[in-house]
Motif scaffolding. Structure first.
Motif, PDB file in Angstrom:
ATOM      1  N   GLU A  69     -51.514  56.005  60.123  1.00 56.43           N
ATOM      2  CA  GLU A  69     -51.856  56.305  58.727  1.00 56.43           C
ATOM      3  C   GLU A  69     -53.355  56.417  58.512  1.00 56.43           C
ATOM      4  O   GLU A  69     -53.808  57.196  57.666  1.00 56.43           O
ATOM      5  N   THR A  70     -54.141  55.671  59.261  1.00 51.93           N
ATOM      6  CA  THR A  70     -55.590  55.645  59.070  1.00 51.93           C
ATOM      7  C   THR A  70     -56.350  56.440  60.137  1.00 51.93           C
ATOM      8  O   THR A  70     -57.566  56.350  60.210  1.00 51.93           O
ATOM      9  N   ASP A  71     -55.621  57.173  60.956  1.00 55.12           N
ATOM     10  CA  ASP A  71     -56.220  58.036  61.986  1.00 55.12           C
ATOM     11  C   ASP A  71     -57.086  57.288  62.998  1.00 55.12           C
ATOM     12  O   ASP A  71     -58.133  57.786  63.420  1.00 55.12           O
ATOM     13  N   VAL A  72     -56.636  56.113  63.415  1.00 59.13           N
ATOM     14  CA  VAL A  72     -57.319  55.393  64.491  1.00 59.13           C
ATOM     15  C   VAL A  72     -57.068  56.176  65.776  1.00 59.13           C
ATOM     16  O   VAL A  72     -55.924  56.528  66.078  1.00 59.13           O
ATOM     17  N   PRO A  73     -58.110  56.478  66.549  1.00 60.97           N
ATOM     18  CA  PRO A  73     -57.916  57.223  67.799  1.00 60.97           C
ATOM     19  C   PRO A  73     -56.954  56.498  68.751  1.00 60.97           C
ATOM     20  O   PRO A  73     -56.939  55.261  68.809  1.00 60.97           O
TER      21      PRO A  73
END
Length: 74
Positions: free
Chosen positions: A55-59
């Motif tokens: 959801e938070t676009d953590v790699p």
């Protein structure tokens, strides 16, 4: 992943924003619940961690192994 590892991972990744993300961000992948609600409902912490990362676009390279303590050395 244990609950304590999940909480450490969130703190390590998001710092000062971690509490608000855990309490306020609704994650569709865990039943449209916040991370706090999902933990209370018994959703495995690893599933919540991965949903939060997505959801938070953590790699991807930062999604695994975070939150674990180093093994004890004897």
């Amino acid at each position: 992943m244990r609950r304590s590892e999940f909480l450490r991972a969130v703190e390590a990744e998001f710092g000062a924003r971690s509490a608000s993300l855990v309490d306020d961000l609704v994650l569709g992948a865990v039943g449209s619940r916040t991370a706090s609600e999902a933990l209370a409902a018994g959703v495995p912490p690893r599933d919540i961690w991965l949903a939060l990362c997505e959801e938070t676009d953590v790699p991807v390279e930062r999604r695994h192994g975070v939150g674990r303590l180093e093994p004890r050395r004897g």
